[in-house]
Design a protein around this motif. Structure first.
Motif, PDB file in Angstrom:
ATOM      1  N   ARG A  33       0.895  -1.309   0.076  1.00 56.16           N
ATOM      2  CA  ARG A  33       0.069  -0.293  -0.065  1.00 56.16           C
ATOM      3  C   ARG A  33       0.838   1.219  -0.015  1.00 56.16           C
ATOM      4  O   ARG A  33       0.277   2.381  -0.048  1.00 56.16           O
ATOM      5  N   HIS A  34       2.082   1.275   0.040  1.00 57.14           N
ATOM      6  CA  HIS A  34       3.034   2.332   0.280  1.00 57.14           C
ATOM      7  C   HIS A  34       4.274   2.040  -0.905  1.00 57.14           C
ATOM      8  O   HIS A  34       4.714   0.796  -0.706  1.00 57.14           O
ATOM      9  N   THR A  49       0.792   6.509  -1.735  1.00 55.57           N
ATOM     10  CA  THR A  49       0.193   5.522  -1.185  1.00 55.57           C
ATOM     11  C   THR A  49      -1.170   5.157  -1.799  1.00 55.57           C
ATOM     12  O   THR A  49      -1.523   5.852  -2.712  1.00 55.57           O
ATOM     13  N   GLN A  50      -1.880   3.936  -1.312  1.00 51.74           N
ATOM     14  CA  GLN A  50      -2.964   3.363  -2.175  1.00 51.74           C
ATOM     15  C   GLN A  50      -3.942   4.546  -1.825  1.00 51.74           C
ATOM     16  O   GLN A  50      -4.828   4.626  -2.808  1.00 51.74           O
ATOM     17  N   ARG A  51      -4.035   5.053  -0.770  1.00 55.16           N
ATOM     18  CA  ARG A  51      -5.158   6.129  -0.409  1.00 55.16           C
ATOM     19  C   ARG A  51      -4.935   7.319  -1.359  1.00 55.16           C
ATOM     20  O   ARG A  51      -6.071   7.566  -1.860  1.00 55.16           O
ATOM     21  N   ASP A  52      -3.834   7.896  -1.653  1.00 53.64           N
ATOM     22  CA  ASP A  52      -3.297   8.772  -2.836  1.00 53.64           C
ATOM     23  C   ASP A  52      -3.887   8.309  -3.985  1.00 53.64           C
ATOM     24  O   ASP A  52      -4.523   9.069  -4.571  1.00 53.64           O
ATOM     25  N   LEU A  54      -6.216   6.240  -4.900  1.00 54.14           N
ATOM     26  CA  LEU A  54      -7.672   6.435  -4.658  1.00 54.14           C
ATOM     27  C   LEU A  54      -8.320   7.322  -4.886  1.00 54.14           C
ATOM     28  O   LEU A  54      -9.163   7.641  -5.801  1.00 54.14           O
ATOM     29  N   ALA A  55      -7.712   8.414  -4.179  1.00 55.08           N
ATOM     30  CA  ALA A  55      -8.212  10.010  -4.370  1.00 55.08           C
ATOM     31  C   ALA A  55      -8.001  10.515  -5.762  1.00 55.08           C
ATOM     32  O   ALA A  55      -8.666  11.269  -6.055  1.00 55.08           O
ATOM     33  N   GLU A  57      -7.807   8.912  -8.476  1.00 58.36           N
ATOM     34  CA  GLU A  57      -8.313   7.998  -9.562  1.00 58.36           C
ATOM     35  C   GLU A  57      -9.228   8.635 -10.591  1.00 58.36           C
ATOM     36  O   GLU A  57      -8.719   8.366 -12.069  1.00 58.36           O
ATOM     37  N   LYS A  94      -1.235   9.580  12.357  1.00 56.83           N
ATOM     38  CA  LYS A  94      -2.217   8.511  11.550  1.00 56.83           C
ATOM     39  C   LYS A  94      -1.409   8.403  10.128  1.00 56.83           C
ATOM     40  O   LYS A  94      -1.830   8.236   9.019  1.00 56.83           O
ATOM     41  N   TYR A  95      -0.101   8.105  10.425  1.00 59.32           N
ATOM     42  CA  TYR A  95       0.691   7.638   8.998  1.00 59.32           C
ATOM     43  C   TYR A  95       0.470   6.071   8.956  1.00 59.32           C
ATOM     44  O   TYR A  95       0.619   5.411   9.931  1.00 59.32           O
ATOM     45  N   GLY A  96       0.514   5.672   7.598  1.00 63.02           N
ATOM     46  CA  GLY A  96       0.545   4.359   7.644  1.00 63.02           C
ATOM     47  C   GLY A  96       1.804   3.564   7.452  1.00 63.02           C
ATOM     48  O   GLY A  96       2.178   2.369   7.585  1.00 63.02           O
TER      49      GLY A  96
END
Length: 129
Positions: A33-34, A49-52, A54-55, A57, A94-96
């Motif tokens: 994920r990173h 990151t995976q979250r980045d 997705l945001a 996309e 809140k860092y992964g």
């Protein structure tokens, strides 16, 4: 215990000139994920990151260079950082993950998953000698 005892040292890194599609492919291929992003000199320049992803996309083309979208305000730790300090940093901010840097060189990464593995599968005691 120290970060060096738990970190992942075999990393999949990308370059600033690689694109979003490369990051997606790396994450899917390796189930991560990173992804650390390195500059032309091989030094840590940022992280994706995976979250980045997705945001981004529906906002960015898959061919967009990582230098345009990566996080550059990356907090790092040293291999000799106590695990508790690294864990507190990750929890409070809140860092992964935290990239691990020694003498300016990326040597590993420590993630939430590493701490979860430690909780489930404690490290075997080291043997002297």
């Amino acid at each position: 215990m120290l970060v060096a005892d738990l970190m992942t040292s075999q990393l999949r890194c990308l370059k600033e000139t690689d694109c979003l599609a490369d990051a997606v492919a790396a994450m899917q291929e390796l189930f991560i994920r990173h992804v650390p992003v390195l500059d032309a000199d091989g030094r840590l320049a940022g992280i994706v990151t995976q979250r980045d992803l997705l945001a981004l996309e529906h906002k960015k083309d898959a061919g967009t260079a990582l230098r345009e979208v990566m996080r550059t305000d990356v907090v790092t730790v040293a291999p000799d950082t106590p695990l508790r300090t690294a864990a507190e940093t990750m929890i409070f901010h809140k860092y992964g993950c935290l990239p691990v840097v020694a003498d300016g060189e990326l040597v590993g990464i420590i993630t939430e998953t590493d701490f979860l593995k430690l909780a489930i599968f404690p490290l075997a005691p080291r043997r002297a000698g």
